[in-house]
Design a protein around this motif. Structure first.
Motif, PDB file in Angstrom:
ATOM      1  N   ASP A 149       0.845  -1.192   0.000  1.00  0.00           N
ATOM      2  CA  ASP A 149       0.000   0.000   0.000  1.00  0.00           C
ATOM      3  C   ASP A 149       0.881   1.242   0.000  1.00  0.00           C
ATOM      4  N   GLU A 150       0.227   2.395   0.033  1.00  0.00           N
ATOM      5  CA  GLU A 150       0.964   3.655  -0.051  1.00  0.00           C
ATOM      6  C   GLU A 150       1.835   3.927   1.166  1.00  0.00           C
ATOM      7  N   GLU A 151       1.587   3.220   2.258  1.00  0.00           N
ATOM      8  CA  GLU A 151       2.352   3.453   3.480  1.00  0.00           C
ATOM      9  C   GLU A 151       3.846   3.164   3.278  1.00  0.00           C
ATOM     10  N   MET A 152       4.151   2.190   2.466  1.00  0.00           N
ATOM     11  CA  MET A 152       5.544   1.806   2.206  1.00  0.00           C
ATOM     12  C   MET A 152       6.029   2.323   0.851  1.00  0.00           C
ATOM     13  N   TYR A 153       5.369   3.337   0.348  1.00  0.00           N
ATOM     14  CA  TYR A 153       5.630   3.808  -1.011  1.00  0.00           C
ATOM     15  C   TYR A 153       7.080   4.218  -1.242  1.00  0.00           C
ATOM     16  N   GLU A 154       7.626   5.011  -0.359  1.00  0.00           N
ATOM     17  CA  GLU A 154       8.994   5.516  -0.559  1.00  0.00           C
ATOM     18  C   GLU A 154      10.011   4.374  -0.584  1.00  0.00           C
ATOM     19  N   GLU A 155       9.849   3.416   0.313  1.00  0.00           N
ATOM     20  CA  GLU A 155      10.756   2.275   0.344  1.00  0.00           C
ATOM     21  C   GLU A 155      10.633   1.444  -0.932  1.00  0.00           C
ATOM     22  N   LEU A 156       9.398   1.240  -1.378  1.00  0.00           N
ATOM     23  CA  LEU A 156       9.166   0.496  -2.608  1.00  0.00           C
ATOM     24  C   LEU A 156       9.760   1.229  -3.805  1.00  0.00           C
ATOM     25  N   LYS A 157       9.615   2.538  -3.818  1.00  0.00           N
ATOM     26  CA  LYS A 157      10.159   3.335  -4.920  1.00  0.00           C
ATOM     27  C   LYS A 157      11.683   3.236  -4.960  1.00  0.00           C
ATOM     28  N   GLU A 158      12.328   3.238  -3.800  1.00  0.00           N
ATOM     29  CA  GLU A 158      13.793   3.088  -3.752  1.00  0.00           C
ATOM     30  C   GLU A 158      14.223   1.743  -4.336  1.00  0.00           C
ATOM     31  N   ILE A 159      13.518   0.682  -3.974  1.00  0.00           N
ATOM     32  CA  ILE A 159      13.830  -0.640  -4.523  1.00  0.00           C
ATOM     33  C   ILE A 159      13.613  -0.631  -6.030  1.00  0.00           C
ATOM     34  N   TYR A 160      12.493  -0.084  -6.459  1.00  0.00           N
ATOM     35  CA  TYR A 160      12.183  -0.006  -7.888  1.00  0.00           C
ATOM     36  C   TYR A 160      13.289   0.708  -8.654  1.00  0.00           C
ATOM     37  N   GLU A 161      13.701   1.869  -8.160  1.00  0.00           N
ATOM     38  CA  GLU A 161      14.734   2.650  -8.861  1.00  0.00           C
ATOM     39  C   GLU A 161      16.059   1.895  -8.918  1.00  0.00           C
ATOM     40  N   MET A 162      16.419   1.216  -7.841  1.00  0.00           N
ATOM     41  CA  MET A 162      17.662   0.450  -7.820  1.00  0.00           C
ATOM     42  C   MET A 162      17.588  -0.720  -8.808  1.00  0.00           C
ATOM     43  N   VAL A 163      16.459  -1.415  -8.820  1.00  0.00           N
ATOM     44  CA  VAL A 163      16.289  -2.555  -9.731  1.00  0.00           C
ATOM     45  C   VAL A 163      16.355  -2.103 -11.181  1.00  0.00           C
ATOM     46  N   MET A 164      15.739  -0.979 -11.487  1.00  0.00           N
ATOM     47  CA  MET A 164      15.700  -0.506 -12.868  1.00  0.00           C
ATOM     48  C   MET A 164      17.081  -0.040 -13.361  1.00  0.00           C
ATOM     49  N   LYS A 165      17.952   0.368 -12.456  1.00  0.00           N
ATOM     50  CA  LYS A 165      19.287   0.861 -12.839  1.00  0.00           C
ATOM     51  C   LYS A 165      20.263  -0.268 -13.153  1.00  0.00           C
ATOM     52  N   LYS A 166      20.107  -1.413 -12.481  1.00  0.00           N
ATOM     53  CA  LYS A 166      21.063  -2.510 -12.652  1.00  0.00           C
ATOM     54  C   LYS A 166      20.696  -3.384 -13.846  1.00  0.00           C
ATOM     55  N   PRO A 167      21.695  -3.770 -14.643  1.00  0.00           N
ATOM     56  CA  PRO A 167      21.406  -4.615 -15.800  1.00  0.00           C
ATOM     57  C   PRO A 167      21.106  -6.070 -15.439  1.00  0.00           C
ATOM     58  N   SER A 168      21.688  -6.564 -14.338  1.00  0.00           N
ATOM     59  CA  SER A 168      21.445  -7.949 -13.938  1.00  0.00           C
ATOM     60  C   SER A 168      21.695  -8.101 -12.444  1.00  0.00           C
ATOM     61  N   PHE A 169      21.289  -9.255 -11.921  1.00  0.00           N
ATOM     62  CA  PHE A 169      21.391  -9.506 -10.491  1.00  0.00           C
ATOM     63  C   PHE A 169      21.912 -10.910 -10.239  1.00  0.00           C
ATOM     64  N   SER A 170      22.737 -11.045  -9.219  1.00  0.00           N
ATOM     65  CA  SER A 170      23.195 -12.371  -8.805  1.00  0.00           C
ATOM     66  C   SER A 170      22.045 -13.048  -8.057  1.00  0.00           C
ATOM     67  N   PRO A 171      22.102 -14.360  -7.915  1.00  0.00           N
ATOM     68  CA  PRO A 171      21.062 -15.042  -7.132  1.00  0.00           C
ATOM     69  C   PRO A 171      20.947 -14.490  -5.706  1.00  0.00           C
ATOM     70  N   ASN A 172      22.070 -14.157  -5.084  1.00  0.00           N
ATOM     71  CA  ASN A 172      22.030 -13.596  -3.727  1.00  0.00           C
ATOM     72  C   ASN A 172      21.341 -12.240  -3.706  1.00  0.00           C
ATOM     73  N   GLU A 173      21.616 -11.406  -4.710  1.00  0.00           N
ATOM     74  CA  GLU A 173      20.962 -10.097  -4.789  1.00  0.00           C
ATOM     75  C   GLU A 173      19.464 -10.262  -4.994  1.00  0.00           C
ATOM     76  N   MET A 174      19.081 -11.196  -5.856  1.00  0.00           N
ATOM     77  CA  MET A 174      17.656 -11.433  -6.090  1.00  0.00           C
ATOM     78  C   MET A 174      16.968 -11.886  -4.812  1.00  0.00           C
ATOM     79  N   GLN A 175      17.613 -12.780  -4.078  1.00  0.00           N
ATOM     80  CA  GLN A 175      17.041 -13.259  -2.819  1.00  0.00           C
ATOM     81  C   GLN A 175      16.877 -12.104  -1.833  1.00  0.00           C
ATOM     82  N   ALA A 176      17.876 -11.243  -1.744  1.00  0.00           N
ATOM     83  CA  ALA A 176      17.808 -10.092  -0.833  1.00  0.00           C
ATOM     84  C   ALA A 176      16.675  -9.150  -1.229  1.00  0.00           C
TER      85      ALA A 176
END
Length: 75
Positions: A36-63
């Motif tokens: 919900d919107e309560e966690m919006y800023e945290e979700l947006k930070e994750i979204y922006e970080m995910v969109m910037k990286k070209p790929s992820f290791s299995p450990n990064e994906m798990q995290a």
């Protein structure tokens, strides 16, 4: 899309984009309705970080999946 607005539509968009980028196999594990919107800023930070990286290791994906789990609504 204007992600500066805390809307359910933006939450849904970001979750779908994160799932697509991470190629989450268990799509049922991450649903926009879990957030919900309560966690919006945290979700947006994750979204922006995910969109910037070209790929992820299995450990990064798990995290990332664990962090998304931490942001889920608690009923």
């Amino acid at each position: 899309m204007n992600l500066s607005e805390k809307t359910i539509e933006n939450v849904e968009y970001m979750i779908e984009q994160i799932k697509e980028k991470l190629k989450v196999l268990n799509l049922g594990a991450i649903k926009p309705s879990h957030f919900d919107e309560e966690m919006y800023e945290e979700l947006k930070e994750i979204y922006e970080m995910v969109m910037k990286k070209p790929s992820f290791s299995p450990n990064e994906m798990q995290a990332l999946v664990e962090e998304l789990g931490n942001l889920r609504k608690h009923k």
